[in-house]
Design a protein around this motif. Structure first.
Motif: not given
Length: 366
Positions: A279-280, A282, A305, A307-308, A339
């Protein structure tokens, strides 16, 4: 003798990687005479007081002749079939050769997943440590019979570098059909041997090629593996298998790679080199400065943010505003928790969410 060669020559714990071309041929499969010569050299090092872990290529090459194959297969199914035959022959050959010295061999087959996942990583480490404590010689190979493209190390040079850190080895010796690192292709003439690499500047202008008919590696993979091991604190000697006796005694042949002054911790090495990122996260510019320049933990306020499909405990990439990866680290939260947290300062979050997103102890700068 240089300090690096002296360290390699006197190392109490070493990993020795044997290339496919050193012990197999397309026509005849395993070359027992050459394998015996390598075992003779390894035995000499062990009698001098070192413990040795062998990383052996050659399973696919050893399976070609018995299956009537005349070239290394390109499709995965045939490679795995050749490996399934060759692994038996390879393990038996190592065992038979070491039996001449009344030594027991233990075969350890690994996939990249065994190194990437922390639990399997520790299990592999314990197995190798226990084999050595019981007086056996571990012979490690990639488990080609089950490894898919996604789960491969890529080559046994990289596997050897990972194993050298996994076993807390004092040195890594890479033996194959090349006698060292050159500043060009020695087959074309005019190339010069580089006797020692002490910094990245020593590699300026070096062109490394791909592997031969039997192996998956080549000078490029050996150079990459040597730099990986040296970066983790393990000195490396790259030499020809025909010079094994000298490589494993005086270490006065081939190319020596100096190690970084401080050995990387096992956890940091796993985060940086062994684990897959799944995952990432940001980061804003302020978080990048805190993580990279000030070596601080990553807090939720600096995350913009994600992702993944990661979970808490997975290794993720930390990416700056310019989309460049600046670090890797073990994320402490599930995506559903993050989140809710993103962009909030620690004091704005509930008590159970006030830990760092990635703690400094679980973070490695790239």
């Amino acid at each position: 003798m240089s300090d690096t060669r002296g360290v390699i020559a006197s190392a109490r714990s070493i990993v020795v990687k044997i290339g496919s071309s050193a012990i197999t041929s397309l026509a005849g499969g395993l070359d027992r005479e050459r394998l015996d010569q390598l075992v003779d050299a390894i035995e000499g090092r062990m009698r001098a007081g070192s413990n040795v872990t062998v990383v052996s290529s050659g399973a696919v090459g050893a399976g070609l002749a018995p299956l009537g194959l005349t070239s290394r297969p390109r499709d995965l199914a045939t490679k795995q079939a050749a490996a399934s035959v060759g692994q038996l022959a390879l393990a038996h050959a190592w065992g038979t050769s070491f039996a001449r010295y009344d030594r027991t061999v233990g075969q350890v087959l690994l996939t990249a997943d065994d190194i990437a996942r922390r639990t399997q990583h520790r299990n592999a480490q314990r197995t190798l440590d226990r084999l050595r404590s019981l007086g056996a010689v571990p012979v490690v190979n990639e488990n080609d019979t089950v490894a898919t493209v996604e789960l491969r190390f890529g080559d046994n040079d990289r596997l050897a570098a990972l194993v050298s850190h996994l076993t807390s080895a004092d040195a890594l010796v890479l033996l194959s059909d090349v006698d060292g690192l050159y500043d060009g292709d020695p087959r074309k003439g005019g190339a010069n041997l580089i006797p020692e690499v002490t910094s990245p500047e020593d590699l300026d202008g070096v062109v490394a090629g791909s592997g031969g008919a039997l192996g998956t590696g080549g000078m490029a993979t050996k150079l990459s593996a040597a730099r990986l091991a040296a970066d983790s604190g393990v000195p490396v000697l790259l030499a020809a298998a025909s010079d094994a006796a000298r490589a494993l005694s005086a270490a006065d042949v081939g190319t020596a790679f100096a190690a970084r002054p401080e050995r990387m911790s096992a956890r940091h090495f796993w985060v940086r080199h062994a684990a897959d990122t799944v995952g990432t996260l940001h980061l804003d510019a302020g978080a990048v400065r805190a993580v990279v320049d000030r070596r601080r933990s990553l807090l939720a306020a600096g995350v913009t943010g994600m992702s993944g499909g990661f979970h808490a405990g997975d290794v993720v990439a930390l990416v700056g505003p310019d989309e460049r990866t600046v670090a890797r680290g073990v994320v402490a939260y599930e995506p559903s928790e993050l989140d809710f947290m993103i962009g909030f300062s620690t004091r704005q979050l509930p008590q159970d969410l006030q830990r760092p997103v990635v703690h400094a102890d679980d973070l490695v700068r790239i």
